[in-house]
Design a protein around this motif. Structure first.
Motif, PDB file in Angstrom:
ATOM      1  N   ASN A  96       0.806  -1.221   0.000  1.00  8.83           N
ATOM      2  CA  ASN A  96       0.000   0.000   0.000  1.00  8.83           C
ATOM      3  C   ASN A  96       0.838   1.269   0.000  1.00  8.83           C
ATOM      4  OD1 ASN A  96      -1.802  -1.980   2.061  1.00  8.83           O
ATOM      5  ND2 ASN A  96      -2.920  -0.989   0.414  1.00  8.83           N
ATOM      6  N   GLY A 141      -3.450   2.030  -3.364  1.00  8.00           N
ATOM      7  CA  GLY A 141      -3.817   3.033  -2.379  1.00  8.00           C
ATOM      8  C   GLY A 141      -4.439   2.404  -1.143  1.00  8.00           C
ATOM      9  N   ASN A 142      -4.603   3.205  -0.072  1.00  3.28           N
ATOM     10  CA  ASN A 142      -5.114   2.644   1.180  1.00  3.28           C
ATOM     11  C   ASN A 142      -6.012   3.632   1.921  1.00  3.28           C
ATOM     12  OD1 ASN A 142      -5.420   0.527   2.950  1.00  3.28           O
ATOM     13  ND2 ASN A 142      -3.479   0.844   4.013  1.00  3.28           N
ATOM     14  N   GLY A 147      -1.518   8.293  -3.508  1.00  3.98           N
ATOM     15  CA  GLY A 147      -1.624   7.327  -4.587  1.00  3.98           C
ATOM     16  C   GLY A 147      -0.677   7.663  -5.718  1.00  3.98           C
ATOM     17  N   ASP A 180      -4.251   1.842  -9.334  1.00  2.06           N
ATOM     18  CA  ASP A 180      -4.661   3.155  -8.815  1.00  2.06           C
ATOM     19  C   ASP A 180      -6.078   3.102  -8.252  1.00  2.06           C
ATOM     20  OD1 ASP A 180      -4.589   5.808  -8.161  1.00  2.06           O
ATOM     21  OD2 ASP A 180      -4.850   6.555 -10.211  1.00  2.06           O
ATOM     22  N   GLU A 181      -6.234   2.347  -7.167  1.00  2.00           N
ATOM     23  CA  GLU A 181      -7.520   2.248  -6.484  1.00  2.00           C
ATOM     24  C   GLU A 181      -7.364   2.607  -5.010  1.00  2.00           C
ATOM     25  OE1 GLU A 181     -10.230  -1.109  -7.917  1.00  2.00           O
ATOM     26  OE2 GLU A 181      -8.233  -2.012  -7.929  1.00  2.00           O
ATOM     27  N   ALA A 183      -7.172   5.127  -3.188  1.00  6.12           N
ATOM     28  CA  ALA A 183      -6.319   6.187  -2.649  1.00  6.12           C
ATOM     29  C   ALA A 183      -7.142   7.216  -1.889  1.00  6.12           C
ATOM     30  CB  ALA A 183      -5.538   6.862  -3.779  1.00  6.12           C
ATOM     31  N   TYR A 185      -8.181  10.215  -2.960  1.00  5.79           N
ATOM     32  CA  TYR A 185      -7.456  11.471  -3.161  1.00  5.79           C
ATOM     33  C   TYR A 185      -8.174  12.637  -2.492  1.00  5.79           C
ATOM     34  CZ  TYR A 185      -4.635   8.887  -6.521  1.00  5.79           C
ATOM     35  OH  TYR A 185      -3.800   7.964  -7.118  1.00  5.79           O
TER      36      TYR A 185
END
Length: 321
Positions: A96, A141-142, A147, A180-181, A183, A185
């Motif tokens: 992660n 991501g976490n 991310g 790219d999941e 995250a 943002y």
């Protein structure tokens, strides 16, 4: 279809409190953001796409293993009827990108299960590699705002790329996969996705790992940010594949040819065997070079996988526990 709908196991990942932290500044350095002059190709790295990593003519078969639930070394237990490994690439899912709110730094984080796989590589990773299968570490991501799509500068992307390269070298891995999941943002005051971040990241990682594999799970903000300042992500990575399980759709990654793309997305524990076989037939007929699977369980899945391997290679799959 949202990721929460089609990738339930991926979505269920907890924010683990234990693991290995490698610290990275989201750098405030004012160094001018410039990409190196684009190289003509990385064909020497990508290699011959007409055969897979174990020498069988046909698309490469990729397998993600959710190590929170299943044993990674199951990847090495499947063979074609003629003895070759079924899978070309096994992916440890997943490390992660976390975020330290005190220092405003992104960190590379390994939860307890990932740490166990990496630290016990003599029994979890090396037996898989001994069969000729390449082993990658997926980066995800976490839910903390950090991310692959929101590094604020080229310097920040380079520093994180160095952490990834260090992990590959430390644990004897064959490359890095980007996902790219999750995250989220903007959480913790982090920035939103920008147009340069992912290009900077893969460019820096390619410089640090000229002979390793870099792949992209085609999903999230990064999927629409694949070119910046004349440099394409496809000129820096080896492969990209569809990420929506149960569907067949080729990623649109400038710089990657059909031989480097995988339109089929199969979740072994959820996608029907008939669909998986149909996708394998289409992959071969359409001339694509990758077939992607996810969620390999601890139980014997050779019957399910035989439908895929018969379509791709004309050979059934066997399982050796």
């Amino acid at each position: 279809m949202s990721s929460m709908t089609v990738k339930t196991n991926r979505a269920a990942r907890p924010l683990a409190l234990f693991g290995t932290l490698l610290t990275l500044l989201f750098s405030a350095c004012q160094k001018k953001d410039e990409l190196p002059t684009p190289t003509a190709s990385i064909d020497a790295v990508k290699g011959d796409m007409s055969t897979n990593a174990v020498g069988v003519t046909g698309p490469k078969t990729v397998c993600y293993v959710e190590v929170n639930n299943y044993n990674f070394n199951n990847v090495g237990k499947y063979s074609l009827s003629t003895g070759e490994p079924l899978f070309d690439i096994g992916i440890i899912f997943a490390a992660n990108i976390n975020y330290n709110t005190s220092t405003q730094r992104a960190t590379l984080f390994f939860n307890t299960q990932v740490t166990n796989v990496l630290n016990n590589r003599a029994t979890t990773i090396q037996p898989v590699q001994a069969r000729g299968i390449k082993v990658l570490l997926s980066i995800l991501g976490n839910h903390q705002g950090a991310g692959v799509s929101n590094f604020p500068s080229q310097a920040a992307a380079r520093e994180f790329a160095q952490l990834l390269a260090n992990a590959v070298n430390t644990y004897g891995l064959d490359g890095i996969d980007f996902d790219d999941e999750y995250a989220d943002y903007g959480t913790n005051g982090t920035g939103q996705p920008n147009s340069s971040s992912f290009v900077y990241l893969v460019s820096a990682l390619r410089e640090l790992m000229p002979n390793k594999i870099i792949s992209f799970y085609y999903y999230g903000p990064a999927a629409s940010r694949l070119s910046y300042n004349g440099v394409t992500v496809g000129s820096k990575i080896n492969y990209s594949w569809n990420a929506v399980y149960g569907t067949y759709s080729a990623p649109n990654v400038p710089g990657l040819a059909k031989a480097n793309l995988g339109p089929a997305a199969v979740q072994i524990t959820a996608t029907s065997a008939s669909t998986a076989t149909s996708f394998a037939t289409r992959t071969k007929t359409d001339g694509y070079g990758v077939y992607m699977t996810y969620d390999l369980p601890n139980t014997n899945s050779s019957t399910y996988l035989s439908g895929i391997s018969n379509a791709l290679y004309g050979k059934s799959t066997t399982y050796t526990p």
